[in-house]
Design an enzyme around this catalytic site. Structure first.
Site, mmCIF file in Angstrom:
data_model
loop_
_atom_site.group_PDB
_atom_site.id
_atom_site.type_symbol
_atom_site.label_atom_id
_atom_site.label_comp_id
_atom_site.label_asym_id
_atom_site.label_seq_id
_atom_site.Cartn_x
_atom_site.Cartn_y
_atom_site.Cartn_z
ATOM 1 N N ARG A 137 -13.849 -1.324 -2.696
ATOM 2 C CA ARG A 137 -13.735 -1.030 -1.143
ATOM 3 C C ARG A 137 -14.981 -1.556 -0.629
ATOM 4 O O ARG A 137 -15.843 -2.088 -1.231
ATOM 5 C CB ARG A 137 -13.666 0.658 -1.284
ATOM 6 N N THR A 167 -12.160 -2.137 13.063
ATOM 7 C CA THR A 167 -13.225 -0.997 13.237
ATOM 8 C C THR A 167 -12.918 0.167 12.102
ATOM 9 O O THR A 167 -11.688 0.332 12.133
ATOM 10 C CB THR A 167 -13.432 -0.666 14.463
ATOM 11 N N ARG A 169 0.975 -1.092 -0.108
ATOM 12 C CA ARG A 169 0.002 -0.042 0.095
ATOM 13 C C ARG A 169 0.787 1.353 0.143
ATOM 14 O O ARG A 169 0.446 2.127 -0.028
ATOM 15 C CB ARG A 169 -0.935 0.011 1.436
ATOM 16 N N LYS A 197 0.752 10.258 -1.370
ATOM 17 C CA LYS A 197 -0.173 11.311 -0.740
ATOM 18 C C LYS A 197 0.691 12.079 0.269
ATOM 19 O O LYS A 197 0.616 13.239 0.261
ATOM 20 C CB LYS A 197 -1.357 10.710 0.090
ATOM 21 N N GLY A 230 -13.160 -10.094 11.112
ATOM 22 C CA GLY A 230 -14.339 -8.930 11.160
ATOM 23 C C GLY A 230 -14.288 -8.125 12.463
ATOM 24 O O GLY A 230 -15.125 -7.049 12.563
ATOM 25 N N ASN A 263 -12.877 7.176 4.830
ATOM 26 C CA ASN A 263 -13.898 6.237 4.403
ATOM 27 C C ASN A 263 -15.332 6.715 4.048
ATOM 28 O O ASN A 263 -16.176 6.921 4.524
ATOM 29 C CB ASN A 263 -14.350 5.318 5.516
ATOM 30 N N TYR A 286 0.394 4.420 -2.450
ATOM 31 C CA TYR A 286 -0.438 5.262 -2.257
ATOM 32 C C TYR A 286 -0.427 6.414 -1.197
ATOM 33 O O TYR A 286 -0.301 7.310 -1.158
ATOM 34 C CB TYR A 286 -1.927 4.646 -2.001
ATOM 35 N N GLU A 339 2.600 6.734 0.568
ATOM 36 C CA GLU A 339 3.629 7.724 0.435
ATOM 37 C C GLU A 339 3.645 8.764 -0.385
ATOM 38 O O GLU A 339 4.172 9.703 -0.578
ATOM 39 C CB GLU A 339 5.031 6.855 0.162
#
Length: 321
Positions: A227, A251, A183, A190, A248, A215, A186, A188
């Site tokens: 996503r 959060t 990832r 930004k 799951g 989000n 993206y 770095e």
């Protein structure tokens, strides 16, 4: 155009949330937006098209390379508004000076970047280049022009994996980010894009502002985006099980698109260098709880018959930052 009542209601909400002073700042302006065919672009474009006359906007120059953005709704929007000029354009290599009216732009929104982890892992160099070289080319072009605002879309991902004491995360948190990993292209990119914003403001006093989205969800997100909200929505549409590739428990919070766009517009019109998190602090929802929402409402609205299934991803780096 076929009226979308949810979209119409959302656009009216955004308009109402802008102050009279903020609305006045749009008067007699030309706006340039890169990445206009993406999720956020969908709302920006519809908002400007809907309220261009009320706000006194002269022109909207919309740029998109269509690597992941969609074109059908844009064509329909362009045909319904004489204020919008749409160009297929790659911010990485194309010359902004060749776009008619670019030299007269007052407000710039740089949203051209892949934002879905699935796709920026497929196109890592394009992701880096849009946020660094594309950003630099825009800054170089507009540094000597009298623009009123320049909005750079960064990301909450620049914080990486914050320590618990920094959640909710303040804008001055420096981050806990991996510079190497699936990832990193993206995150770095930004971070470096933000550095460019800071330098151009400090050296040339450019009115650059930075938004860090958290989000966002809502209409306009492509169901093939990959996503979480799009992935679950597509599973419901296809009547497939909702697959969760974790236990799951992770959060996150989800900010509805109309609230987010309101925040982005206020950031664009802020007049001075600053950084803003755009999201909500509560409620914080686990992935499992989020999936249960889709299960219950999917059954009620669509007669959905699927269930939640926990699996291990075939991608060994799926949960790797």
């Amino acid at each position: 155009m076929t009226e979308n009542y949810v979209l119409t209601e959302d656009l009216a909400y955004i308009f109402k949330k802008l102050s009279a002073q903020e609305k006045e700042k749009f008067k007699d302006t030309s706006i340039l937006i890169t990445g206009c065919g993406g999720f956020l672009g969908y709302y920006f474009m519809h908002f400007f098209a809907q309220y261009a006359n009320d706000l006194g906007i002269n022109k909207i120059i919309a740029l998109e390379n269509f690597l992941t953005g969609t074109k059908d709704w844009l064509d329909e929007l362009v045909s319904s508004s004489d204020k919008i000029k749409l160009y297929e354009f790659d911010v990485i290599k194309d010359d902004i000076g060749q776009i008619e009216g670019a030299e007269d732009v007052d407000l710039v929104i740089h949203g051209a970047s892949i934002a879905s982890p699935t796709f920026y892992r497929i196109y890592p160099l394009e992701t880096v280049d849009a946020n660094i070289w594309g950003m630099r080319r825009l800054l170089d072009y507009y540094v000597e022009r009298e623009i009123k605002g320049f909005l750079f879309f960064s990301s909450s991902e620049i914080y990486g994996d914050p320590f618990p004491e920094f959640i909710p995360t303040p804008e001055d948190y420096r981050g806990n980010v991996a510079s190497i990993g699936p990832r990193a292209c993206y995150d770095e990119a930004k971070r470096f894009g933000e550095t460019l914003c800071y330098i151009f403001n400090q050296k040339y006093n450019m009115p650059v502002t930075i938004a860090r989205p958290f989000n966002n969800y809502g209409p306009g997100m492509n169901v093939n985006d990959k996503r979480l909200p799009a992935d679950f929505a597509k599973a419901v549409i296809d009547n497939r099980d909702l697959k969760i590739f974790s236990d799951g428990t992770p959060t996150r919070t989800f900010c509805y698109i109309s609230d987010a766009i309101t925040g982005y517009l206020k950031t664009l019109l802020h007049d001075q260098f600053d950084v803003f998190n755009i999201g909500i602090d509560k409620p914080e929802v686990s992935v499992k709880q989020f999936s249960e929402f889709f299960i219950s409402h999917g059954r009620e609205i669509f007669g959905y018959e699927g269930n939640i299934v926990f699996e291990k991803s075939s991608d060994s780096e799926y949960l790797t930052d």
